[in-house]
Scaffold this motif. Structure first.
Motif, PDB file in Angstrom:
ATOM      1  N   GLU A 183      31.550  41.899  33.065  1.00 39.01           N
ATOM      2  CA  GLU A 183      31.497  41.516  34.474  1.00 39.01           C
ATOM      3  C   GLU A 183      30.354  42.205  35.207  1.00 39.01           C
ATOM      4  N   SER A 232      28.071  44.271  37.405  1.00 46.14           N
ATOM      5  CA  SER A 232      28.242  45.000  38.656  1.00 46.14           C
ATOM      6  C   SER A 232      29.377  44.436  39.505  1.00 46.14           C
ATOM      7  N   ALA A 233      29.862  43.322  39.081  1.00 50.64           N
ATOM      8  CA  ALA A 233      30.990  42.786  39.863  1.00 50.64           C
ATOM      9  C   ALA A 233      32.223  43.636  39.686  1.00 50.64           C
ATOM     10  N   PHE A 257      37.100  44.670  44.405  1.00 54.22           N
ATOM     11  CA  PHE A 257      37.329  44.288  45.797  1.00 54.22           C
ATOM     12  C   PHE A 257      37.869  42.878  45.925  1.00 54.22           C
ATOM     13  N   HIS A 258      38.374  42.392  44.842  1.00 56.07           N
ATOM     14  CA  HIS A 258      38.940  41.040  44.836  1.00 56.07           C
ATOM     15  C   HIS A 258      37.961  40.034  45.416  1.00 56.07           C
ATOM     16  N   LEU A 259      36.722  40.177  44.973  1.00 55.00           N
ATOM     17  CA  LEU A 259      35.725  39.246  45.476  1.00 55.00           C
ATOM     18  C   LEU A 259      35.981  37.849  44.966  1.00 55.00           C
ATOM     19  N   ARG A 260      36.263  37.780  43.667  1.00 51.38           N
ATOM     20  CA  ARG A 260      36.543  36.455  43.132  1.00 51.38           C
ATOM     21  C   ARG A 260      37.311  36.619  41.837  1.00 51.38           C
ATOM     22  N   TRP A 281      36.952  32.569  32.519  1.00 46.12           N
ATOM     23  CA  TRP A 281      36.084  32.426  31.362  1.00 46.12           C
ATOM     24  C   TRP A 281      36.805  31.611  30.314  1.00 46.12           C
ATOM     25  N   SER A 328      34.675  29.119  35.677  1.00 46.54           N
ATOM     26  CA  SER A 328      35.144  28.694  37.004  1.00 46.54           C
ATOM     27  C   SER A 328      35.317  29.916  37.876  1.00 46.54           C
ATOM     28  N   TYR A 329      35.143  29.673  39.147  1.00 48.85           N
ATOM     29  CA  TYR A 329      35.332  30.774  40.081  1.00 48.85           C
ATOM     30  C   TYR A 329      36.400  30.385  41.092  1.00 48.85           C
ATOM     31  N   LYS A 383      37.464  31.627  44.667  1.00 54.16           N
ATOM     32  CA  LYS A 383      36.994  32.520  45.724  1.00 54.16           C
ATOM     33  C   LYS A 383      38.143  33.027  46.587  1.00 54.16           C
ATOM     34  N   TYR A 384      37.879  34.080  47.196  1.00 56.09           N
ATOM     35  CA  TYR A 384      38.802  34.701  48.150  1.00 56.09           C
ATOM     36  C   TYR A 384      40.204  34.912  47.592  1.00 56.09           C
ATOM     37  N   PRO A 385      40.327  35.478  46.467  1.00 56.63           N
ATOM     38  CA  PRO A 385      41.695  35.753  46.036  1.00 56.63           C
ATOM     39  C   PRO A 385      42.287  36.870  46.882  1.00 56.63           C
ATOM     40  N   ARG A 431      43.067  34.469  50.726  1.00 62.81           N
ATOM     41  CA  ARG A 431      43.033  34.846  52.123  1.00 62.81           C
ATOM     42  C   ARG A 431      41.680  34.505  52.712  1.00 62.81           C
TER      43      ARG A 431
END
Lengths: 541, 451
Positions: B89, B91-92, B112-115, B119, B127-128, B130-132, B153
């Motif tokens: 992953e 730097s994510a 930070f629960h960015l996404r 895989w 797939s992504y 977003k905003y989990p 959110r």
């Protein structure tokens, strides 16, 4: 009350002063109500003498006599003079007057006693009433004081109550205030949180951008070789069709779940309905027949009949198919009604039982209880009797079975039985003998009757023969006569024919008779036809 | 009952494979796969860093090992030991990782629960999501593995998205906002048709959504006090048990979604129909004459380990009640653990105010059935997946079993302390793995024995 009127005695000498004094002394005033003392009218012996001597002295005898006479006549007594104007005193009348005066005196005394008695009574009543009055007054005072005290307490309690209410209100207000504070703080915190979150989101976005931009460390997946899918299918493109398909599948899943649940609910529903039906039947069977309670009949009769109809209807139709509101409501309502009725019934029974236990005087209950008791006593008696009977029977049976215990007694018993039988048989034998004798007698009489009959028959035959001979001879003569006169023949012929017919008839009759004689039982009837035949014979001859 | 010898373990990472044949455990950076029955090492894999999380794929063919510090996930294959896969992953960063139900996709939650990145192992697609939502249970899969619900959110509002797992498509129109203040967790019902969404502990609110996104019902027991702590669905989806901070469990039924009963957890048990099993210590009998120095190993261990047994206590019983400090966050109070038995007959709960007791409720009668009072605080309990048998561990070297027939305490033989912190049943219910901080051991149960 005790006042005496002063009687002024007119026309008297110096003695009158004494009298005045005396009578005035007799003024009795009873100031206190309680004094029951009465002064007796009879003065002491001393004054008596003075009194008597004061009135009449040797000087004024005549004047006193005339005065007395005047007084007595005015009072209605007869004169004490012998004559109207004479000086001779009528002793008898004097004595009578004296007697009358004494009687009057006694009466007056008695009346006085009565009055005094009444006076005493009234006095005591009055005292009693005064006592009561005093007591009641005291009580009234006490209760007034009590009321005042209670009112005071009531006021205090009310004020306390008000205080407590006030406190409660205050507490409630405080609670409300605190809640308001909490809610306001919560909104404030939420607002702050939201603000912080927005900031955070901004940071995240920034970071995301940075992360995505950075190319040094590649975010990638290294894999030796791609693996096949678990279910073996190949990956598909995402299209609208697939979307629709997905949605369809989702709805299918949901629908199947709902259908399953609905099936379960239907099954449960059907079972519950069955149970309710069963319950209703049970309740109806439990309820007592309505004839015992005529009062309720009028109310529940039509209701019950309706319910019966309902029951009939519901029973007929297939429960599983009925799921509409009305039927469900009907069922539940009918069950509720039945249950209420059952509850009422049970409550009544409970009341009855409790009343019976407490022994309250209700005629119906008392009678029923008495009846119940009587019946139980009767039944107990019956049971007792039956038991005793059973006992005796058992004993007898025992004795029977245990017979070989004592030989003598058994022999005796047997002998007794034999004797009984023997006696019975003897009686029968006697009867039999009697009957036999009777039969013998009758037989003999019959044989005699038969012999007689035979003899008579023989005699009759001889007579018949002779008569026939005569007839025959006479008929020849007639025949000769007939030739002469034809007209006269006929009646003769008739006669002859009749005559000839007659012997046939009679012969018929005799044969009949004899046959009848033969056929008839030997009961002494022989004599009759014989006689009859004889009479016939006599007639014909 | 047989116990295996203890093996080394780190990070409480000991998992049975879903097919029940293997047992995976990790020691630092090594992943050891053993056979369940013989505990022989079948495979040994070495990862790049200390493993923080392992998970078997649903078909038991792959295991993923997540190393959060390095942000790497490594996947190993059992069939082909040479096969390897590494997901970086970068730097994510990596916060969580899990398999998808089909066993071919890995969902990584970045820092930070960015996404959430999905895989795929079979295609090259990524797939992504977003905003989990950054919450405990933000991703939930249905039991049949068809759908996945993700809590999101956006703009300070909570949303739930439902995806189809087969192609990771968003189910049309299934992106709905929830009425929660701050969503705490989501969980599917076992029948896959209802999703329970509950709010943070500051608000007692639980929402029930249907699969197509319709709100079926909302339940709020009270206001202002701390709310829901834990929830559990019954295996038949008939009941939803909600444990809250007020030391009560409320049960909702699936037809009306209304509360049918509440279970209270008072410190004093007064109902005479409840059976209370109290663990008491049995002092070991030591023959003092036979003592020799140095004491042999077996004797030493038995000297220091105390036997214990269960006694039935007479009701009323008062349990040890702890009132936590009121000025701290996340207080240790309320119903922290809830579990339904697999036959839907019993519910086991733990009231954090009374940490030594396990409460077992009879669901058919909706009454308290049994209370197990232990000497130490309960660490974890788990129902046997096949029958109503509960295994409890309290941090000592004993494992406790309860079933309707009775309960028994079993000492794990072995030297030294073996403080069991967690346990996990085998899918067949014949064995279980007992985990402590340093070691693990497998316990084999005979069918007839513990009932």
């Amino acid at each position: 009350m005790g006042d005496w009127k002063t009687i002024t005695v007119p026309v008297l000498s110096s003695d009158s002063k004494n009298i005045f004094q005396y009578t005035s002394d007799k003024k009795i005033s009873s100031p206190s109500m309680n004094s029951q003392v009465l002064r007796l009218p009879l003065p002491s012996s001393k004054s008596m003498h003075s009194f008597f001597s004061a009135f009449c002295t040797e000087e004024n005898i005549e004047q006193s006599i005339s005065y007395l006479n005047r007084e007595l006549t005015t009072l209605g007594f007869p004169s004490i003079y012998a004559e109207s104007k004479g000086k001779e005193l009528n002793l008898i009348s004097i004595i009578n007057c004296m007697n009358e005066l004494l009687v009057l005196q006694h009466k007056n005394l008695r009346a006085q006693e009565e009055v005094e008695m009444q006076h005493l009574k009234l006095g005591s009543d009055m005292d009693h009433l005064q006592n009561c009055y005093a007591k009641l007054k005291e009580q009234l005072e006490l209760s007034k004081r009590e009321i005042v005290g209670l009112q005071e307490r009531d006021r205090q309690l009310q004020s306390k109550n008000r205080n407590l209410h006030q406190l409660l209100k205050n507490e409630k207000d405080e609670v409300q205030k605190l809640q308001n504070i909490i809610s306001s703080r919560a909104t404030q915190y939420n607002h702050d949180m939201k603000r912080k979150e927005r900031e955070y989101n901004k940071l995240k976005e920034r970071l995301h951008q940075l992360v995505m931009n950075k190319k040094d460390r590649k975010i990638a997946m290294e894999v030796l070789n791609y693996v096949g899918r678990a279910d073996g299918k190949r990956g598909a493109w995402r299209t609208d069709k697939t979307e629709a398909r997905n949605e369809e599948e989702m709805y299918k899943v949901l629908l199947s779940d709902y259908e399953q649940r609905q099936k379960q609910l239907l099954v449960e529903n059907a079972e519950l309905k069955k149970v309710l039906q069963q319950m209703k039947k049970d309740i109806i069977s439990l309820l007592p027949p309505q004839k015992q309670k005529p009062k309720e009949r009028s109310e529940d009769g039509p209701v019950l009949s309706d319910l019966e109809e309902d029951i009939g209807e519901l029973n007929k139709e297939n429960m599983w198919e009925l799921s509409c509101e009305t039927v469900r409501e009907q069922l539940t309502n009918s069950i509720r009604k039945q249950w209420r009725m059952l509850k009422n019934h049970v409550e009544k029974l409970d009341n009855q039982v409790s009343r019976v236990h407490s022994g309250a005087l209700n005629d119906k209950d008392v009678i029923s209880r008495e009846d119940h008791e009587m019946e139980t006593e009767k039944l107990e008696l019956e049971i007792q009797q039956c038991k005793e009977m059973i006992k005796t029977q058992q004993q007898l049976l025992q004795q029977q079975l245990m017979s070989p215990c004592d030989d003598d007694t058994t022999l005796l018993l047997q002998d007794c039985y034999l004797l009984e039988e023997r006696e019975r048989l003897q009686e029968e034998w006697r009867l039999f003998q009697e009957q036999k004798k009777n039969f013998e007698k009758e037989r003999r009489s019959f044989t005699e009757a038969a012999i007689r009959l035979g003899l008579e028959r023989k005699a009759f035959e001889e007579d018949r023969g002779t008569w026939l001979k005569q007839q025959f001879l006479s008929s020849e003569q007639d025949n000769r006569l007939v030739k002469s006169t034809s007209q006269q023949r006929k009646p003769h012929c008739v006669l002859s024919s009749s005559v000839s017919a007659e012997p046939c008839q009679t012969s018929h009759y005799t044969t009949r008779n004899s046959s009848s004689v033969a056929s008839k039982k030997p009961a002494g009837d022989d004599s009759k036809p014989n006689r009859w035949v004889e009479s016939d014979k006599e007639e014909t001859e | 009952m047989n116990f295996s010898e203890p093996f080394k373990l780190s990070g409480l990472l000991g998992r049975f494979s879903p097919d029940g044949k293997c047992l995976a455990s990790c020691v630092q950076y090594r992943l050891v796969v053993r056979d369940v029955n013989t505990l022989q090492i079948l495979q040994l894999y070495t990862c790049l860093d200390q493993i923080q999380y392992i998970e078997w794929s649903s078909d038991s063919l792959f295991i993923l090992c997540a190393m959060y510090k390095r942000g790497i996930v490594q996947v190993w294959s059992l069939e082909q030991p040479d096969w390897h896969c590494k997901i970086d992953e970068g730097s994510a960063g990596l916060v969580a990782s899990c398999w998808s139900p089909d066993g071919r996709h890995i969902l990584n939650t970045t820092e930070f629960h960015l996404r959430i990145t999905v895989w795929s192992l079979c295609t090259k697609s990524v797939s992504y999501i977003k905003y989990p939502k950054a919450c405990q249970q933000g991703v939930a899969f249905t039991k049949d593995g068809r759908y996945m619900a993700v809590a999101e959110r956006r703009d300070c509002k909570d949303f739930v998205s439902i995806f189809v797992c087969s192609d990771w498509q968003l189910l049309r129109g299934q992106h709905f906002d929830t009425e929660t203040q701050d969503l705490f967790g989501i969980e599917w019902a076992p029948n896959g048709c209802v999703l329970a969404v509950w709010d943070t502990c500051l608000e007692y609110k639980i929402l029930l959504y249907s699969l197509d996104g319709r709100l079926l019902s909302t339940y709020r027991a009270y206001e202002w006090s701390l709310g829901i702590k834990s929830i559990a669905w019954s295996p038949s989806s008939q009941f939803l048990a909600i444990g809250s901070y007020d030391e009560k469990v409320r049960i909702l039924n699936h037809v009306t979604w209304k509360k049918i009963t509440e279970f209270e957890h008072p410190a004093t048990i007064a109902n005479t129909k409840t059976i209370v099993y109290k663990e008491v210590e049995k002092s070991p009998s030591v023959e003092t004459e036979r003592l020799s120095f140095p004491p042999p190993r077996a004797l030493a261990s038995s000297l220091f380990s105390t036997q214990s047994k269960y006694d039935v206590s007479q009701v009323p019983v008062s349990l040890q009640y702890i009132k936590p400090a009121a000025d701290r966050a996340n207080p240790k109070m309320g119903i922290g653990m809830l579990a339904f038995s697999p036959d839907n007959c019993f519910l086991a709960t733990k009231n954090d105010n009374i940490p030594n007791a396990v409460w077992i409720w009879d669901i058919q009668k909706l009454k308290l059935f049994v209370v197990l009072e232990q000497l130490c605080a309960i660490q974890s309990f788990q129902w046997d997946p096949r029958q109503p048998r509960l295994a409890v561990c309290t941090g000592n070297s004993k494992v406790y079993f309860w079933s309707p027939a009775g309960c028994v305490s079993v000492q794990v033989p072995g030297e030294g302390d073996f403080q069991i912190v967690s346990l996990s049943w085998h899918a067949s219910g014949d064995s279980m793995v007992l985990l402590s901080k340093e070691n693990f051991c497998v316990c084999y149960l005979e069918r007839e024995e513990v009932k």
